[in-house]
Design a protein around this motif. Sequence first.
Motif, short mmCIF file in Angstrom:
data_model
loop_
_atom_site.label_atom_id
_atom_site.label_comp_id
_atom_site.label_asym_id
_atom_site.label_seq_id
_atom_site.Cartn_x
_atom_site.Cartn_y
_atom_site.Cartn_z
N PRO A 145 12.33 13.38 -3.94
CA PRO A 145 12.57 14.34 -2.84
C PRO A 145 11.44 15.34 -2.64
O PRO A 145 11.13 15.70 -1.50
CB PRO A 145 13.86 15.05 -3.28
CG PRO A 145 14.54 14.07 -4.18
CD PRO A 145 13.45 13.33 -4.90
N GLU A 146 10.80 15.77 -3.74
CA GLU A 146 9.73 16.76 -3.60
C GLU A 146 8.49 16.19 -2.91
O GLU A 146 7.61 16.96 -2.48
CB GLU A 146 9.34 17.34 -4.96
CG GLU A 146 8.88 16.32 -5.98
CD GLU A 146 10.01 15.77 -6.83
OE1 GLU A 146 9.71 15.26 -7.93
OE2 GLU A 146 11.18 15.85 -6.40
N GLN A 147 8.40 14.87 -2.79
CA GLN A 147 7.25 14.27 -2.10
C GLN A 147 7.50 14.12 -0.61
O GLN A 147 6.57 13.86 0.16
CB GLN A 147 6.95 12.88 -2.68
CG GLN A 147 6.50 12.86 -4.12
CD GLN A 147 6.37 11.43 -4.64
OE1 GLN A 147 7.05 11.03 -5.58
NE2 GLN A 147 5.51 10.64 -4.02
N ILE A 148 8.75 14.25 -0.19
CA ILE A 148 9.10 14.02 1.22
C ILE A 148 8.89 15.31 2.01
O ILE A 148 9.62 16.29 1.87
CB ILE A 148 10.55 13.54 1.35
CG1 ILE A 148 10.76 12.25 0.53
CG2 ILE A 148 10.91 13.31 2.81
CD1 ILE A 148 12.18 11.74 0.54
N SER A 156 0.37 10.16 2.43
CA SER A 156 0.41 8.69 2.41
C SER A 156 0.24 8.12 3.81
O SER A 156 -0.50 7.15 4.00
CB SER A 156 1.74 8.22 1.81
OG SER A 156 1.90 8.69 0.48
N ILE A 157 0.92 8.73 4.79
CA ILE A 157 0.78 8.27 6.17
C ILE A 157 -0.64 8.50 6.67
O ILE A 157 -1.22 7.66 7.38
CB ILE A 157 1.79 8.99 7.08
CG1 ILE A 157 3.23 8.61 6.69
CG2 ILE A 157 1.54 8.65 8.55
CD1 ILE A 157 3.56 7.15 6.80
N ARG A 158 -1.24 9.62 6.30
CA ARG A 158 -2.62 9.91 6.70
C ARG A 158 -3.58 8.86 6.14
O ARG A 158 -4.50 8.40 6.83
CB ARG A 158 -3.00 11.31 6.22
CG ARG A 158 -4.36 11.78 6.74
CD ARG A 158 -4.53 13.28 6.63
NE ARG A 158 -4.37 13.75 5.24
CZ ARG A 158 -3.33 14.46 4.82
NH1 ARG A 158 -2.35 14.79 5.65
NH2 ARG A 158 -3.26 14.87 3.56
N ILE A 169 0.83 -1.21 0.00
CA ILE A 169 0.00 0.00 0.00
C ILE A 169 0.86 1.26 0.00
O ILE A 169 0.63 2.19 -0.78
CB ILE A 169 -0.95 -0.01 1.21
CG1 ILE A 169 -1.93 -1.19 1.13
CG2 ILE A 169 -1.72 1.31 1.31
CD1 ILE A 169 -2.69 -1.45 2.41
N PHE A 170 1.88 1.27 0.86
CA PHE A 170 2.71 2.47 0.97
C PHE A 170 3.47 2.73 -0.33
O PHE A 170 3.59 3.87 -0.77
CB PHE A 170 3.68 2.33 2.14
CG PHE A 170 4.45 3.58 2.45
CD1 PHE A 170 3.82 4.68 2.98
CD2 PHE A 170 5.82 3.65 2.21
CE1 PHE A 170 4.53 5.84 3.28
CE2 PHE A 170 6.53 4.81 2.49
CZ PHE A 170 5.88 5.90 3.03
#
Length: 608
Positions: free
Chosen positions: A588-591, A551-553, A531-532
Motif C-alpha cells: 500500500p505504501e507504494q501506491i 514505475s509508470i514513468r 517489467i511492471f
Amino acid sequence: MMKSLASSKRKSVLRKGQAMHHPCKSAALKTSQDRLNALVEIGILLSSERDHDRLISHILMSGKRLSNCDAATLYLLTEQNFLRFVIRSRDDALPSQELPLHDPKTGAPCENHVCTYVALNKVAVNIEDVYRETRFDLCGTRCFDAATGYRTVSMVTIPMLRRNGDVVGVLQFMNAIDPESGEIVPFSNGIVDLLEAMASQAAISLDVNELITEQVVLLDSIVRVIAMAIDARSPYTAGHCRRIPELSVMLAEAACAQTEGPLADFSFKNEDEWREFRTGAWLHDCGKIAVPDHIIDKSVKLEMIHNRIHEVRTRFEVLWRDAEIHRLEALLAGADPAVANRAAEAAKQALQEEFALVAECNVGCDLMASEKVIRLREIGARTWLRHFDDRIGISADEHGRLADTPVQPLPATEHLLADHPHMVIPRDQEHMPNPKYGFKMNVPAAIANGGELYNLCVRRGTLTEEERFRINEHMIHTVMTLEELPFPKNMRRVPEFGGTHHETLTGTGYPRRLREEQISMPARIVAIADIFEALTAADRPYKKGKSLSESIRILARMRDERQIDDDLFDLFLTSGVYLKYAEEFVNPEQIDEVDISLYVQRNLGAAG
C-alpha cells in the motif's frame, strides 16, 4: 437372342413385383438405414465434443432422438460408487439424492432400483409398463408422475460401459412413441440394440473426455509446480512466477475487450488459446532453474556464495594490527611517543575511511562515480603480508586454475584488493549458446570473474558483465527447455509466449534480437507484465520496490525507446489494469497518485 430378352423381361417384372408386393419391407429397410446413419452421426458428434457438459447433453438428446422417445435421464457413477442424476431432457429439477450401488452398512448390492441393477449387472432392462412392473422398486418414478402430472409407461435403462467393462453411468429413456400413430409403445428390441451401441460410444467418449481433462489438469499442475519451485529457490523472487500470469491475463482480457482502435482485432478465440497463453506466462522464467542462486540473489558486489566483504575486512584488521605493531616497535626503538602515537592513529583513521569506502562501494547503486573507482584502485594497491600457504585446503578445480600461477615464497606480499588470474573462469565451447536455436547475444569471454576490484568497480547495480549474462542466459534455457517439450498442437506457441518477453521492438533485445514484426501481441503483453512486476516488487535483495508513479514513468520511457508496445502501454493505463494489479499485489505504501494523461498517447477507452 429372343431367349435372352425374355429372361431379362422376367427379371424386370420380378423386381417390380417385389417392390410392389413388399412395401412394408422397403419401409423397414429405410427406417433401419436411417437409424444406422443416425448412429454414425451420433458417433462422430460424440467423438468430436470436448466440453463435458455439452457432451453429456449430446449423449442424452442423441439417445432420445434415436429411440424416438418422450423423455430421458442420464446418471453418472461417482467415485464413491453412487449413481448421481446429471441431466434430464425435461425441464424438471434434478433429484438431489444419489443412489448407492451397495448398502453402506452391509455392502450388499442394491438391485431393487432398475438403475442400480443395470449398473451392477451391466445389462439393459426393458420395461413395457412401469405401473405393471414387479421386479424393481419404481416408486420414485411413480411419485414423480404424481407430482408433475407426467405419465411414464415404457422405459428402457442402458448401462454405459468403458472398454474395460467398467460402468461410467446409466442412460434411461421413457415413453417410446410410434412415429405413425403418435401413441406410447414399448421399446423394440432393435431400438434397445441401437441404444446399447450408442451407450457404448457415449462411454468411450466420456472416457476419452475424462482422460483429456485429467491430462490438462495434470499439465497445468506441473506448470504451476515448476513455477512455484523456481519462486521457492529464492525468498527474493518468491511470487514472481505467480504474479506474472495474473498481470498478463489482466492485460490480455483488457485487450480482448477492445472493439475499436489498434487492438480491436486482437482476441483469444477459445479456451485452448487462453491456456496456451497462460502456460507461456507461467513458464516465462523456467530457465532460471539453471541460473545459480548466488547470482539471482546477488545483493552486494563481492557476493559469490557468500559476501566476501568479510575477507576484505580481515585484511584491514591485519593492517590495523600492523599499525599498532609499528607504533610499539617505534616506542621500543626510542621514538617520541607522541609522534609514534599520532602516526598510528593516522594510519588507523585512514584504514577506517578506506574500508568505509570499500563497504559503501560493495552496495550496488544506480551509478557509481568515477572518482570512487579511482579511489578503490588506490586502496586496492595497498599491500599486506600473507604467512600461510594459499594452496592447501582447496578444491581440485581451484588447484587447476592456480596451475599457471607461480608459487610465492612465504611471507608473500598481497594486494589489499586482488584481481588474480585464477579468479577468472574462462568460457569453453561447451558453455556457448547452442546455435541451432538462433540466439544472438554478446557472450563474455569468461563464465565468471571473481576479481575483487573487478566486482567492486561495477558502475551500476551489483552484477558483473559475466553475471548479467548468466542472468540473461535464463532466457536461453527457457527457450531451449520449452522448445524441446513436445507440446500438443493447441499449445505450440507456449515457447514463443514464454521465451520472448525480453525482446524489444527495436531488435536489441535478447536472446534472439527479434524484429518488431516477429514479436506477437501475447508476447508483448507478457513483456509489460514482467517489467511492471519487477519494478514494483518489494522483495528484491538489490533494490526497493518502486512507487506506482515511478514505475509508470519508467515504463513510459521504455515505451518512448520502443522497448515495449505503445498501444498496449496505453491500454495498460486507460483500462486501469495497472491500478487493479497494484491494489492486489503491491504494498500500500507504494501506491500513489498517477496522472495517466501525462503518458497516454491514444484514447483507447477503458476495457469492458
